[in-house]
Design a protein around this motif. Structure first.
Motif, mmCIF file in Angstrom:
data_model
loop_
_atom_site.group_PDB
_atom_site.id
_atom_site.type_symbol
_atom_site.label_atom_id
_atom_site.label_comp_id
_atom_site.label_asym_id
_atom_site.label_seq_id
_atom_site.Cartn_x
_atom_site.Cartn_y
_atom_site.Cartn_z
ATOM 1 N N GLU A 1 -17.288 -1.014 -24.053
ATOM 2 C CA GLU A 1 -17.777 0.303 -23.659
ATOM 3 C C GLU A 1 -17.910 0.463 -22.147
ATOM 4 O O GLU A 1 -18.527 1.419 -21.668
ATOM 5 C CB GLU A 1 -19.121 0.605 -24.330
ATOM 6 N N VAL A 2 -17.316 -0.442 -21.363
ATOM 7 C CA VAL A 2 -17.424 -0.407 -19.907
ATOM 8 C C VAL A 2 -16.032 -0.426 -19.275
ATOM 9 O O VAL A 2 -15.134 -1.134 -19.734
ATOM 10 C CB VAL A 2 -18.240 -1.615 -19.386
ATOM 11 N N ARG A 3 -15.874 0.360 -18.212
ATOM 12 C CA ARG A 3 -14.717 0.267 -17.325
ATOM 13 C C ARG A 3 -15.241 0.210 -15.890
ATOM 14 O O ARG A 3 -16.191 0.909 -15.543
ATOM 15 C CB ARG A 3 -13.781 1.465 -17.471
ATOM 16 N N THR A 4 -14.585 -0.605 -15.051
ATOM 17 C CA THR A 4 -14.985 -0.756 -13.651
ATOM 18 C C THR A 4 -13.809 -0.400 -12.753
ATOM 19 O O THR A 4 -12.695 -0.875 -12.970
ATOM 20 C CB THR A 4 -15.452 -2.195 -13.373
ATOM 21 N N PHE A 5 -14.087 0.411 -11.747
ATOM 22 C CA PHE A 5 -13.055 0.854 -10.818
ATOM 23 C C PHE A 5 -13.552 0.644 -9.385
ATOM 24 O O PHE A 5 -14.565 1.222 -8.988
ATOM 25 C CB PHE A 5 -12.706 2.321 -11.055
ATOM 26 N N ILE A 6 -12.836 -0.196 -8.654
ATOM 27 C CA ILE A 6 -13.169 -0.464 -7.261
ATOM 28 C C ILE A 6 -12.204 0.333 -6.383
ATOM 29 O O ILE A 6 -10.992 0.159 -6.462
ATOM 30 C CB ILE A 6 -13.068 -1.964 -6.938
ATOM 31 N N MET A 7 -12.754 1.220 -5.573
ATOM 32 C CA MET A 7 -11.940 2.065 -4.706
ATOM 33 C C MET A 7 -11.557 1.263 -3.462
ATOM 34 O O MET A 7 -12.390 1.005 -2.590
ATOM 35 C CB MET A 7 -12.717 3.332 -4.352
ATOM 36 N N ALA A 8 -10.296 0.844 -3.421
ATOM 37 C CA ALA A 8 -9.821 -0.068 -2.386
ATOM 38 C C ALA A 8 -10.008 0.506 -0.991
ATOM 39 O O ALA A 8 -9.779 1.693 -0.754
ATOM 40 C CB ALA A 8 -8.348 -0.393 -2.630
ATOM 41 N N SER A 9 -10.409 -0.375 -0.078
ATOM 42 C CA SER A 9 -10.508 -0.029 1.346
ATOM 43 C C SER A 9 -11.303 1.252 1.590
ATOM 44 O O SER A 9 -10.866 2.157 2.290
ATOM 45 C CB SER A 9 -9.108 0.079 1.965
ATOM 46 N N THR A 10 -12.484 1.311 0.995
ATOM 47 C CA THR A 10 -13.398 2.428 1.211
ATOM 48 C C THR A 10 -14.748 1.887 1.675
ATOM 49 O O THR A 10 -15.093 0.739 1.410
ATOM 50 C CB THR A 10 -13.609 3.244 -0.077
ATOM 51 N N GLN A 11 -15.515 2.737 2.365
ATOM 52 C CA GLN A 11 -16.877 2.371 2.725
ATOM 53 C C GLN A 11 -17.848 3.064 1.779
ATOM 54 O O GLN A 11 -17.453 3.866 0.939
ATOM 55 C CB GLN A 11 -17.179 2.720 4.178
ATOM 56 N N HIS A 12 -19.131 2.767 1.938
ATOM 57 C CA HIS A 12 -20.146 3.218 0.991
ATOM 58 C C HIS A 12 -20.104 4.722 0.774
ATOM 59 O O HIS A 12 -20.132 5.199 -0.356
ATOM 60 C CB HIS A 12 -21.519 2.784 1.499
ATOM 61 N N GLY B 1 -24.476 -7.913 13.559
ATOM 62 C CA GLY B 1 -24.241 -8.064 12.123
ATOM 63 C C GLY B 1 -23.525 -6.855 11.551
ATOM 64 O O GLY B 1 -23.128 -5.933 12.268
ATOM 65 N N PHE B 2 -23.353 -6.838 10.226
ATOM 66 C CA PHE B 2 -22.651 -5.726 9.594
ATOM 67 C C PHE B 2 -23.299 -4.395 9.959
ATOM 68 O O PHE B 2 -24.516 -4.223 9.815
ATOM 69 C CB PHE B 2 -22.665 -5.867 8.075
ATOM 70 N N CYS B 3 -22.486 -3.451 10.410
ATOM 71 C CA CYS B 3 -22.977 -2.105 10.703
ATOM 72 C C CYS B 3 -23.251 -1.426 9.377
ATOM 73 O O CYS B 3 -22.337 -1.200 8.582
ATOM 74 C CB CYS B 3 -21.947 -1.333 11.529
ATOM 75 N N ASN B 4 -24.499 -1.105 9.167
ATOM 76 C CA ASN B 4 -24.991 -0.789 7.836
ATOM 77 C C ASN B 4 -24.179 0.276 7.105
ATOM 78 O O ASN B 4 -24.077 1.426 7.547
ATOM 79 C CB ASN B 4 -26.441 -0.328 7.944
ATOM 80 N N PHE B 5 -23.596 -0.128 5.964
ATOM 81 C CA PHE B 5 -22.875 0.764 5.048
ATOM 82 C C PHE B 5 -21.629 1.400 5.666
ATOM 83 O O PHE B 5 -21.136 2.396 5.160
ATOM 84 C CB PHE B 5 -23.801 1.861 4.509
ATOM 85 N N GLN B 6 -21.115 0.809 6.768
ATOM 86 C CA GLN B 6 -19.957 1.377 7.449
ATOM 87 C C GLN B 6 -18.740 0.470 7.328
ATOM 88 O O GLN B 6 -18.824 -0.739 7.569
ATOM 89 C CB GLN B 6 -20.269 1.598 8.936
ATOM 90 N N GLY B 7 -17.608 1.064 6.983
ATOM 91 C CA GLY B 7 -16.330 0.396 7.094
ATOM 92 C C GLY B 7 -15.690 0.748 8.423
ATOM 93 O O GLY B 7 -16.301 1.384 9.288
ATOM 94 N N SER B 8 -14.432 0.327 8.598
ATOM 95 C CA SER B 8 -13.725 0.560 9.855
ATOM 96 C C SER B 8 -12.435 1.324 9.621
ATOM 97 O O SER B 8 -11.799 1.194 8.564
ATOM 98 C CB SER B 8 -13.369 -0.774 10.529
ATOM 99 N N PHE B 9 -12.046 2.098 10.628
ATOM 100 C CA PHE B 9 -10.739 2.741 10.646
ATOM 101 C C PHE B 9 -10.104 2.501 12.007
ATOM 102 O O PHE B 9 -10.702 2.814 13.043
ATOM 103 C CB PHE B 9 -10.852 4.250 10.391
ATOM 104 N N VAL B 10 -8.899 1.904 12.004
ATOM 105 C CA VAL B 10 -8.145 1.692 13.240
ATOM 106 C C VAL B 10 -6.744 2.234 13.006
ATOM 107 O O VAL B 10 -5.994 1.697 12.186
ATOM 108 C CB VAL B 10 -8.093 0.207 13.627
ATOM 109 N N PRO B 11 -6.354 3.324 13.694
ATOM 110 C CA PRO B 11 -5.060 3.949 13.424
ATOM 111 C C PRO B 11 -3.895 3.076 13.864
ATOM 112 O O PRO B 11 -4.043 2.163 14.686
ATOM 113 C CB PRO B 11 -5.122 5.235 14.240
ATOM 114 N N PHE B 12 -2.728 3.378 13.306
ATOM 115 C CA PHE B 12 -1.499 2.743 13.748
ATOM 116 C C PHE B 12 -1.019 3.409 15.040
ATOM 117 O O PHE B 12 -1.346 4.577 15.329
ATOM 118 C CB PHE B 12 -0.409 2.878 12.683
ATOM 119 N N ALA B 13 -0.202 2.697 15.782
ATOM 120 C CA ALA B 13 0.451 3.281 16.945
ATOM 121 C C ALA B 13 1.403 4.388 16.500
ATOM 122 O O ALA B 13 1.922 4.373 15.380
ATOM 123 C CB ALA B 13 1.218 2.207 17.705
ATOM 124 N N ALA B 14 1.655 5.325 17.404
ATOM 125 C CA ALA B 14 2.582 6.409 17.073
ATOM 126 C C ALA B 14 4.020 5.917 17.055
ATOM 127 O O ALA B 14 4.830 6.363 16.226
ATOM 128 C CB ALA B 14 2.425 7.550 18.074
#
Length: 704
Positions: free
Chosen positions: A454-465, A628-641
Motif C-alpha cells: 500500500e506504499v509507493r515512494t518517489f524521490i524527486m531527483a536533484s531537487t531541494q526541500h 555547514g549545510f546551508c539549511n534546506f538549500q540545494g545548489s544551481f550552477v548554470p552551464f556555459a553558453a
C-alpha cells in the motif's frame, strides 16, 4: 447542500450541544462566514468555489485505548462529561455546486499554522505565507479545475495568531494535586538577522510566530530548590563546544520588563551562531491532541450528517467520497506520525483517511511529548539533536541492530486494517540533510528495504526541500551558491492524480522511483563521483567553485531519558540535551552523472534537459555555522553558453551550445522528455504540453 451565510450562520451553528454518548468526535462546527472564493472566478467544469471559515470543537475520552497514547491526556482538565475538549480553526474551499466536485476531500495539514497545497499544486501562485493564508490568488487553478474540496485545520497548539495562521487550542496538563507541571526545556535560537529579543519558542523555522513553553521563574540568576539554574550558551556550529553567556548579560523578558515567554540578550543574537537556552518550563500543553483533531475532523467531515447542534456537515460526504490527507515538510512528518501512532483509526474501528501524501516529510513529528516543540526540524546545523528521527524509519517493519527493536511505521494500522494508500514524495535534499535514505534501506545502509503493497515512494531527483521564487538573487545572502529552483509542482500534480485514482478508482499507481543500493544509485557520501565545477562568471554572475565535501547529516541513537518512548517518538525528555550514542546509522546519498545531477528517482524535464547542475545540497558562507549545510538549500550552477566560454573557465560540463545546437533541438528534447514522463504517469499531459510550448516559444533557457 443548504448554504447559510454571515451572521445568521454563526448564530444558527452555535447552538447548545446535545447529550451524546462519550466518544472522540467533533461536537460542533461554528461556521462564521461563507463567501465566494477568488472573487467568484469559475474553474472549468467545476465552476465557482466557496470559502467556508469556521471553528471546530471536539472532545476525547481519555480512557479510550485510541486516546490513551496521547502524552499527558490523563492529566488534562475534563468537562462535565468527563471528556477532554479542544478546538481548532477550520477553513474549507469547496465547489459552490457540490455535484461538480470530484468526490475527493483533500485535507491539508498546515505548516506552523500556514496553509499549503494551493501553492504546491497550483502553478503561478505568488510567494508568501500571507498570500496563501488569505487564499488570494489561485494561480493557474489546477486543484480547482480538478474539483477538489480542500480542508485546512489547526493542530499546533503553540502557534501564535497573525498573518492568517490557523491556531489550535489545547488544554494545559496539571499534576494530580492541581499544581503546575515543570520540566527542563532546551530552546535553540538560530537567526537570519540580528535581534535582541526572542520568544521562547523562536527558531530558524518559526521566527516569532511560536510561543514556546513559559518559564517557571523569570529570575535567571536564582537557583531552583533542586539547584537547577537556567543557562544560555552560544556555539559556532552544531559540533562546536558551547560557550556560556553569563547570567548578568541576559534575562527573561522583552528587554523592557520581565515576562515568562521571552528572552532578552542586549548584546544581540547574531546570525550564523547557535544559542541554546536551557530553562525550567511550566504548564505543558497537551500537544498530542493535534493528532486526535485530525482524526476526529476527518471522521466528521467524511461520515457525519450533522453536528450535535444540528448544523449540517459543510462538505459533500458519504459513499464514494474519499478522504486524502497531505502535507509538506513538518506537515508530512505529522502524517507519518499520525499513521504510526494509530490515529488513522476512528473510534468505530474504521479507516479515517483513504489516502495519504506526505511531501518532503522524512522522519517523524515529536508532537506527542511533554513540552513539545513541533516547529523544529532536523538539519545538519539547525535543530540537529531535536526529536525527529527515532527508529523506525521505514513503512515496513525491519530490525534495528542499534536499538534491538523490530518495528515499522505501519505496524498499528496493519494490525487493525486501517492503513491508507500512501504515496511518499521527497527531494534529494532529504537524503543529504534529512537522512531520507533510512526510509528506503536497512538501518545500517547495507541493503534496500522492502516496501508494503500500500506504499509507493518517489524521490524527486536533484531537487531541494522547497524551490525558491524566481528570479534567483545574483548574490545569495546565506549560501555559497544560488539555490536550486527545480520545481516540484509538475511531479506533485501527477503523484496526487495517481494517489486519487488509486483510492477512488482502484487503479494501481506507477512503481516507486528511488535510488537503490542494488544498482549503485544510492551510495556512501565518499563514493559519490561529483564533477569538479570551477569558479565561473556565466551570465555576468560571479560564482565560487562548487566544492563537494562528502558531508552529510549523521544520525546517532540519542538517549532522552527513561520516560522517553523512542518507538513512538513520544513521552517526556529528562536528559536535556540528549546523550549521544557511539554507533551511527548508515546514511547514504544519491549517485550523480557527469553533470552532478542525480541518476535515479523521478528525473523531471529540468534534469533530463538541463541548463545547469542541480544538487540537493549547498553550503553556508564560511562565516556562518562554519560553512555547514546551508539549511534546506540545494545548489544551481548554470552551464556555459558556448564551448569557448566553458574552456576558458576550465569547466568539464558541456555548454548549452554543445548540448542544444539550435532552439529546435532543445524544444524537441523537452517534448520528448515530457512524453516519456507522461507515459510513466509521472507528469500530466497538460503540464508536458505547457513546458513544450514554452520551449518552442522562448528557445533554450538561459536561466532557471
Amino acid at each position: 447542500m443548504p448554504r447559510i451565510r454571515g451572521r445568521r450562520a454563526a448564530l444558527l451553528f452555535a447552538g447548545a450541544v446535545a447529550a451524546t454518548p462519550a466518544a472522540a468526535r467533533i461536537t460542533r462546527i461554528d461556521v462564521l462566514r461563507v463567501e465566494p472564493a477568488f472573487g467568484g472566478a469559475s474553474f472549468g467544469a467545476a465552476g465557482a468555489f466557496e470559502r467556508v471559515i469556521g471553528r471546530a470543537h471536539g472532545e476525547v475520552d481519555p480512557k479510550e485505548p485510541g486516546n490513551a497514547t496521547i502524552q499527558d491526556i490523563a492529566l488534562a482538565p475534563r468537562n462535565a462529561r468527563g471528556l477532554v475538549a479542544y478546538d481548532t480553526d477550520v477553513e474549507i474551499l469547496r465547489p459552490a455546486d457540490p455535484a461538480k466536485g470530484n468526490r475527493v476531500v483533500l485535507f491539508n495539514v498546515v505548516n506552523r499554522g500556514n496553509k499549503g497545497a494551493l501553492n504546491l499544486f497550483n502553478a503561478d501562485v505568488p510567494p508568501g505565507n500571507g498570500v496563501t493564508n488569505r487564499l488570494e490568488n489561485p494561480g493557474d487553478g489546477w486543484l480547482q479545475r480538478q474539483g477538489y474540496t480542500l480542508v485546512w485545520f489547526g493542530w499546533q497548539a503553540d502557534v501564535l495568531p497573525g498573518d492568517g495562521r490557523m491556531p489550535f487550542s489545547a488544554p494545559v496538563a496539571q499534576a494530580p494535586d492541581g499544581s503546575a507541571i515543570t520540566g527542563t526545556v532546551r530552546a535553540e535560537f538560530a537567526l537570519q538577522k540580528p535581534a535582541t529579543v526572542q520568544n521562547l519558542g523562536s527558531g530558524w523555522f518559526t521566527g516569532m510566530s511560536t510561543a514556546g513553553a513559559p518559564a517557571a521563574s523569570t529570575d535567571n540568576a536564582a537557583a531552583f530548590p533542586d539547584g537547577f539554574r537556567p543557562t544560555l550558551t552560544v556555539r559556532a556550529s552544531a559540533t562546536a563546544a558551547p560557550v556560556p553567556i553569563p547570567a548578568s548579560e541576559w534575562r527573561f523578558g522583552d528587554c523592557q520588563a520581565p515576562n515568562d515567554r521571552q528572552v532578552c540578550y542586549p548584546a544581540g543574537f547574531q546570525p550564523g551562531r547557535l544559542y541554546d537556552l536551557t530553562y525550567r518550563a511550566k504548564d505543558p500543553l497537551v500537544m498530542g491532541l493535534g493528532f486526535a483533531a485530525a482524526r476526529d475532523l476527518g471522521t466528521f467531515l467524511g461520515t457525519a450528517e450533522r453536528d450535535d447542534a444540528g448544523a449540517p456537515n459543510p462538505v459533500a460526504h458519504g459513499p464514494g467520497v474519499k478522504r486524502v490527507i497531505m502535507g509538506t515538510s513538518q506537515s508530512g512528518r505529522f502524517i507519518r506520525s499520525l499513521v504510526a501512532l494509530g490515529f488513522n483509526r476512528g473510534e468505530d474501528g474504521t479507516r479515517v483517511f483513504d489516502g495519504a501524501l506526505p511531501h518532503i516529510g522524512g522522519g517523524l513529528m515529536p508532537l506527542n511529548m511533554r513540552f513539545a516543540q513541533p516547529g523544529r526540524a532536523w538539519g545538519q546545523q539547525i535543530d540537529h539533536d531535536y526529536p525527529a528521527y527515532d527508529f523506525p524509519f521505514t513503512y515496513a517493519p525491519e530490525a534495528d541492530p542499534l536499538t534491538g527493536r523490530r518495528q515499522g511505521l505501519l505496524d498499528r494500522c496493519t494490525a487493525d486494517g486501517t492503513c491508507p494508500k500512501l504515496v511518499h514524495a521527497a527531494t534529494a535534499l532529504e537524503f543529504w540533510e534529512g537522512r531520507q535514505s533510512l526510509g528506503v534501506t536497512d538501518p545500517l545502509g547495507r541493503a534496500d528495504a522492502p516496501e508494503p503493497a500500500e506504499v509507493r515512494t518517489f524521490i524527486m531527483a536533484s531537487t531541494q526541500h522547497a524551490p525558491p521564487p524566481l528570479p534567483l538573487p545574483a548574490a545569495p545572502s546565506l549560501c555559497t551558491q544560488q539555490s536550486n529552483p527545480n520545481p516540484h509542482t509538475w511531479t506533485m500534480r501527477a503523484l496526487l492524480t495517481d494517489l486519487v485514482e488509486w483510492v477512488r478508482d482502484g487503479r494501481d499507481p506507477p512503481p516507486s522511483a528511488v535510488p537503490r543500493i542494488a544498482d549503485g544509485t544510492l551510495v556512501a557520501p565518499d563514493e559519490l563521483r561529483f564533477p569538479a565545477v570551477p569558479a565561473t562568471r556565466y551570465g555576468g554572475v560571479d560564482r565560487p567553485p562548487l566544492r563537494y565535501s562528502a558531508a552529510f547529516d549523521a544520525l546517532h541513537v540519542l538517549d532522552r531519558g527513561p520516560d522517553w518512548r523512542p518507538g513512538e517518538s513520544s513521552g517526556v525528555e529528562t536528559l536535556v540535551p540528549p546523550r549521544r550514542g557511539m554507533a551511527s546509522y548508515g546514511v547514504l546519498v544519491p549517485q550523480v552523472d557527469a553533470d552532478g545531477i542525480d541518476v535515479a528517482g523521478v528525473r523531471d524535464v529540468y534534469v533530463r534537459v538541463p541548463i545547469g547542475t542541480y544538487t540537493g545540497w549547498n553550503a553556508f558562507r564560511p562565516e556562518l555555522f562554519e560553512g555547514g549545510f546551508c539549511n534546506f538549500q540545494g545548489s544551481f550552477v548554470p552551464f556555459a553558453a558556448t564551448r569557448a566560454e566553458r574552456d576558458a573557465a576550465g569547466d568539464p560540463r558541456p555548454s548549452l551550445a554543445e548540448r542544444y545546437p539550435t532552439p529546435d533541438v532543445y524544444a524537441a528534447a523537452v517534448e520528448r522528455a515530457g512524453a516519456d514522463l507522461v507515459a510513466a504517469r509521472l507528469m500530466l499531459p497538460e503540464d508536458a504540453a505547457r513546458l513544450t510550448a514554452e520551449a518552442k516559444r522562448d528557445g533554450v533557457r538561459t536561466g532557471p
